[in-house]
Motif scaffolding. Structure first.
Motif, PDB file in Angstrom:
ATOM      1  N   LEU A   1     -16.057  -2.015 -29.953  1.00  9.49           N
ATOM      2  CA  LEU A   1     -16.594  -1.510 -31.213  1.00  9.49           C
ATOM      3  C   LEU A   1     -18.101  -1.740 -31.293  1.00  9.49           C
ATOM      4  O   LEU A   1     -18.850  -0.868 -31.743  1.00  9.49           O
ATOM      5  CB  LEU A   1     -15.903  -2.194 -32.397  1.00  9.49           C
ATOM      6  CG  LEU A   1     -14.405  -1.921 -32.580  1.00  9.49           C
ATOM      7  CD1 LEU A   1     -13.881  -2.706 -33.769  1.00  9.49           C
ATOM      8  CD2 LEU A   1     -14.129  -0.432 -32.749  1.00  9.49           C
ATOM      9  N   SER A   2     -18.542  -2.912 -30.858  1.00  7.88           N
ATOM     10  CA  SER A   2     -19.965  -3.250 -30.918  1.00  7.88           C
ATOM     11  C   SER A   2     -20.797  -2.376 -29.991  1.00  7.88           C
ATOM     12  O   SER A   2     -21.902  -1.946 -30.332  1.00  7.88           O
ATOM     13  CB  SER A   2     -20.157  -4.729 -30.571  1.00  7.88           C
ATOM     14  OG  SER A   2     -21.525  -5.095 -30.651  1.00  7.88           O
ATOM     15  N   ALA A   3     -20.253  -2.088 -28.803  1.00  9.45           N
ATOM     16  CA  ALA A   3     -20.997  -1.306 -27.809  1.00  9.45           C
ATOM     17  C   ALA A   3     -20.955   0.188 -28.116  1.00  9.45           C
ATOM     18  O   ALA A   3     -21.954   0.890 -27.979  1.00  9.45           O
ATOM     19  CB  ALA A   3     -20.437  -1.564 -26.413  1.00  9.45           C
ATOM     20  N   ALA A   4     -19.773   0.686 -28.522  1.00  8.96           N
ATOM     21  CA  ALA A   4     -19.597   2.123 -28.706  1.00  8.96           C
ATOM     22  C   ALA A   4     -19.945   2.599 -30.117  1.00  8.96           C
ATOM     23  O   ALA A   4     -20.200   3.789 -30.323  1.00  8.96           O
ATOM     24  CB  ALA A   4     -18.154   2.510 -28.373  1.00  8.96           C
ATOM     25  N   ALA A   5     -19.960   1.690 -31.091  1.00  5.12           N
ATOM     26  CA  ALA A   5     -20.298   2.072 -32.467  1.00  5.12           C
ATOM     27  C   ALA A   5     -21.180   1.006 -33.098  1.00  5.12           C
ATOM     28  O   ALA A   5     -20.824   0.400 -34.117  1.00  5.12           O
ATOM     29  CB  ALA A   5     -19.026   2.272 -33.285  1.00  5.12           C
ATOM     30  N   PRO A   6     -22.347   0.760 -32.514  1.00  9.12           N
ATOM     31  CA  PRO A   6     -23.207  -0.337 -33.005  1.00  9.12           C
ATOM     32  C   PRO A   6     -23.670  -0.141 -34.437  1.00  9.12           C
ATOM     33  O   PRO A   6     -23.934  -1.110 -35.142  1.00  9.12           O
ATOM     34  CB  PRO A   6     -24.384  -0.318 -32.028  1.00  9.12           C
ATOM     35  CG  PRO A   6     -24.413   1.082 -31.485  1.00  9.12           C
ATOM     36  CD  PRO A   6     -22.973   1.494 -31.401  1.00  9.12           C
ATOM     37  N   GLY A   7     -23.770   1.104 -34.883  1.00  9.26           N
ATOM     38  CA  GLY A   7     -24.206   1.349 -36.253  1.00  9.26           C
ATOM     39  C   GLY A   7     -23.128   1.078 -37.280  1.00  9.26           C
ATOM     40  O   GLY A   7     -23.424   0.826 -38.452  1.00  9.26           O
TER      41      GLY A   7
ATOM     42  N   LEU B   1      -2.582  11.347 -32.947  1.00 12.75           N
ATOM     43  CA  LEU B   1      -3.754  10.947 -33.727  1.00 12.75           C
ATOM     44  C   LEU B   1      -4.931  10.653 -32.818  1.00 12.75           C
ATOM     45  O   LEU B   1      -4.804   9.942 -31.819  1.00 12.75           O
ATOM     46  CB  LEU B   1      -3.424   9.705 -34.561  1.00 12.75           C
ATOM     47  CG  LEU B   1      -4.495   9.209 -35.537  1.00 12.75           C
ATOM     48  CD1 LEU B   1      -4.674  10.202 -36.684  1.00 12.75           C
ATOM     49  CD2 LEU B   1      -4.115   7.834 -36.094  1.00 12.75           C
ATOM     50  N   VAL B   2      -6.084  11.215 -33.161  1.00 11.77           N
ATOM     51  CA  VAL B   2      -7.321  10.984 -32.415  1.00 11.77           C
ATOM     52  C   VAL B   2      -8.311  10.252 -33.322  1.00 11.77           C
ATOM     53  O   VAL B   2      -8.512  10.633 -34.476  1.00 11.77           O
ATOM     54  CB  VAL B   2      -7.950  12.316 -31.938  1.00 11.77           C
ATOM     55  CG1 VAL B   2      -9.287  12.056 -31.253  1.00 11.77           C
ATOM     56  CG2 VAL B   2      -7.006  13.049 -30.994  1.00 11.77           C
ATOM     57  N   LEU B   3      -8.922   9.199 -32.797  1.00  9.87           N
ATOM     58  CA  LEU B   3      -9.976   8.484 -33.520  1.00  9.87           C
ATOM     59  C   LEU B   3     -11.121   8.206 -32.557  1.00  9.87           C
ATOM     60  O   LEU B   3     -10.932   8.213 -31.339  1.00  9.87           O
ATOM     61  CB  LEU B   3      -9.450   7.168 -34.097  1.00  9.87           C
ATOM     62  CG  LEU B   3      -8.341   7.271 -35.163  1.00  9.87           C
ATOM     63  CD1 LEU B   3      -7.832   5.882 -35.532  1.00  9.87           C
ATOM     64  CD2 LEU B   3      -8.833   8.011 -36.406  1.00  9.87           C
ATOM     65  N   ASP B   4     -12.301   7.960 -33.083  1.00  5.77           N
ATOM     66  CA  ASP B   4     -13.427   7.571 -32.247  1.00  5.77           C
ATOM     67  C   ASP B   4     -13.876   6.160 -32.622  1.00  5.77           C
ATOM     68  O   ASP B   4     -13.331   5.542 -33.550  1.00  5.77           O
ATOM     69  CB  ASP B   4     -14.585   8.569 -32.350  1.00  5.77           C
ATOM     70  CG  ASP B   4     -15.117   8.747 -33.765  1.00  5.77           C
ATOM     71  OD1 ASP B   4     -14.794   7.904 -34.645  1.00  5.77           O
ATOM     72  OD2 ASP B   4     -15.857   9.709 -34.014  1.00  5.77           O
ATOM     73  N   ALA B   5     -14.838   5.651 -31.896  1.00  7.47           N
ATOM     74  CA  ALA B   5     -15.261   4.261 -32.087  1.00  7.47           C
ATOM     75  C   ALA B   5     -15.790   4.013 -33.497  1.00  7.47           C
ATOM     76  O   ALA B   5     -15.466   2.995 -34.119  1.00  7.47           O
ATOM     77  CB  ALA B   5     -16.329   3.899 -31.059  1.00  7.47           C
ATOM     78  N   GLU B   6     -16.593   4.935 -34.015  1.00  3.54           N
ATOM     79  CA  GLU B   6     -17.174   4.745 -35.346  1.00  3.54           C
ATOM     80  C   GLU B   6     -16.093   4.701 -36.420  1.00  3.54           C
ATOM     81  O   GLU B   6     -16.116   3.848 -37.321  1.00  3.54           O
ATOM     82  CB  GLU B   6     -18.168   5.862 -35.654  1.00  3.54           C
ATOM     83  CG  GLU B   6     -18.836   5.705 -37.018  1.00  3.54           C
ATOM     84  CD  GLU B   6     -19.910   6.748 -37.268  1.00  3.54           C
ATOM     85  OE1 GLU B   6     -20.400   6.815 -38.409  1.00  3.54           O
ATOM     86  OE2 GLU B   6     -20.259   7.484 -36.320  1.00  3.54           O
TER      87      GLU B   6
END
Length: 374
Positions: A207-213, A151-156
């Motif tokens: 999470l805050s740094a890599a997916a701030p939105g 399984l692959v996921l990204d920060a967002e």
């Protein structure tokens, strides 16, 4: 599940050896140091310079519990006049006990905050609490999803999962990252730490740094995400993930391996997704900067790294002690024990335990600082 774990353990062993060269550790290996006997343990014990006696009390980070188990057993086999009692109560609780003068040192997966440094001056007479980086390692995002072993996921996507915005495993965002996976419509059960934790602090900083939105919560030891289910300690999170199909949680790699859990590969923007291994964590730690002042050796990690193979959800556990004003009855034992853990033998003992050694350049500064504790 077993296939991925086997590959990861192989990567951990190879990664530890690679890290040895990259971090200039002069003697590394994958010998089992968990027992009370054996060649490597005996050698390490014979190199320890014992000092002090009686009980040495410490508490804090559960991330380093398995490391502390190894260190304590080896140290006490050499220094039988010292009894070390480390309680893995969590970083927040450990710091509070230290600030209350109940322990000789604390383990924390986050550096002291300015207000905590100020408070420490009441306990450290004539001095203050300082951060001594002692062990590193990846925070693995573990999951239990029947039929899905890769399984692959990204920060967002992670941010939305842990904030209850993505609630089913066949969500389009997850499908996009895993086009070949047969994702079921199983409901996602996201587990987080219910106690104040440096693991949570580092995970939410990522999470805050890599997916701030996508991640609106403030980073911190206390969980600020919406929804999800809390569990006590890393062991509690790992146990719940193991027992519930469709679940996901964040734990140190040693807990994921110990519970035979699959772990997420991260899409960081690098060419290939990055797996949680000690080698990949070491690549992230090597990119850290010392930002502490004076004798404080607090590090700043780069959670947005896109370097090939660098795993960004990595924590560094600090031992927090007084630079001056330590209790006389525990000072010498504290110095002796921390010199061992920051030394070649102490770091080597963790090479196959799911931890990443501290770069020798930093470890040498830790040993020098420990020498000067008073």
């Amino acid at each position: 599940m077993k296939l991925q774990r086997t590959n990861r353990l192989r990567a951990v062993s190879l990664g530890a050896l690679a890290a040895c060269g990259a971090l200039v550790l002069s003697a590394c290996g994958s010998d089992d140091n968990s027992g009370g006997s054996g060649g490597e343990t005996s050698k390490a014990a014979s190199n320890i310079k014992c000092a002090g006696e009686g009980k040495l009390l410490a508490s804090g980070s559960s991330a380093q519990k398995n490391a502390m188990d190894v260190w304590t057993q080896t140290y006490q086999s050499a220094c039988d006049t010292t009894q070390i009692n480390y309680k893995p109560t969590g970083s927040g609780a450990g710091i509070q006990e230290f600030l209350q003068g109940k322990t000789a040192f604390a383990g924390s997966d986050s550096a002291l905050k300015p207000e905590e440094v100020a408070q420490s001056k009441k306990v450290c007479k004539g001095g203050q609490g300082i951060d001594l980086p002692m062990v590193g390692g990846p925070i693995a995002v573990s999951y239990n999803l029947e039929g899905v072993d890769d399984l692959v996921l990204d920060a967002e996507t992670l941010a939305k999962i842990f904030n209850s915005e993505i609630t089913e495993w066949d969500d389009p965002a997850i499908k996009k990252l895993n086009p070949k996976a047969d994702l079921p419509g199983t409901k996602i059960q996201a587990f987080h730490r219910s106690d104040e934790s440096g693991t949570t602090d580092n995970f939410t900083k990522y999470l805050s740094a890599a997916a701030p939105g996508a991640w609106k919560g403030e980073p911190g030891k206390k969980w600020t995400g919406k929804g999800g289910q809390g569990a006590d300690g890393s062991s509690g999170v790992a146990t719940n993930v193991k027992q519930n199909n469709g679940s996901i949680g964040y734990v140190e790699l040693s807990y994921a391996d110990g519970n035979d859990l699959n772990t997420v590969k991260l899409d960081t923007g690098a060419k290939d997704p990055v797996e949680a291994t000690t080698d990949n964590a070491s690549k992230a730690i090597a990119d850290a900067k010392v930002v502490g002042q004076g004798k404080d050796l607090a590090l700043e990690l780069n959670y947005r790294t896109k370097a090939p193979g660098a795993y960004p959800i990595t924590l560094v556990t600090y031992e927090i002690a007084c630079d001056k004003g330590n209790k006389k009855e525990s000072l010498e034992a504290t110095k002796s024990f921390l010199k061992y853990t920051a030394g070649e033998d102490g770091q080597k003992a963790l090479a196959d335990k799911g931890y990443a050694p501290i770069p020798e350049e930093i470890a040498a500064k830790v040993r020098s600082t420990v020498d000067g504790l008073s």
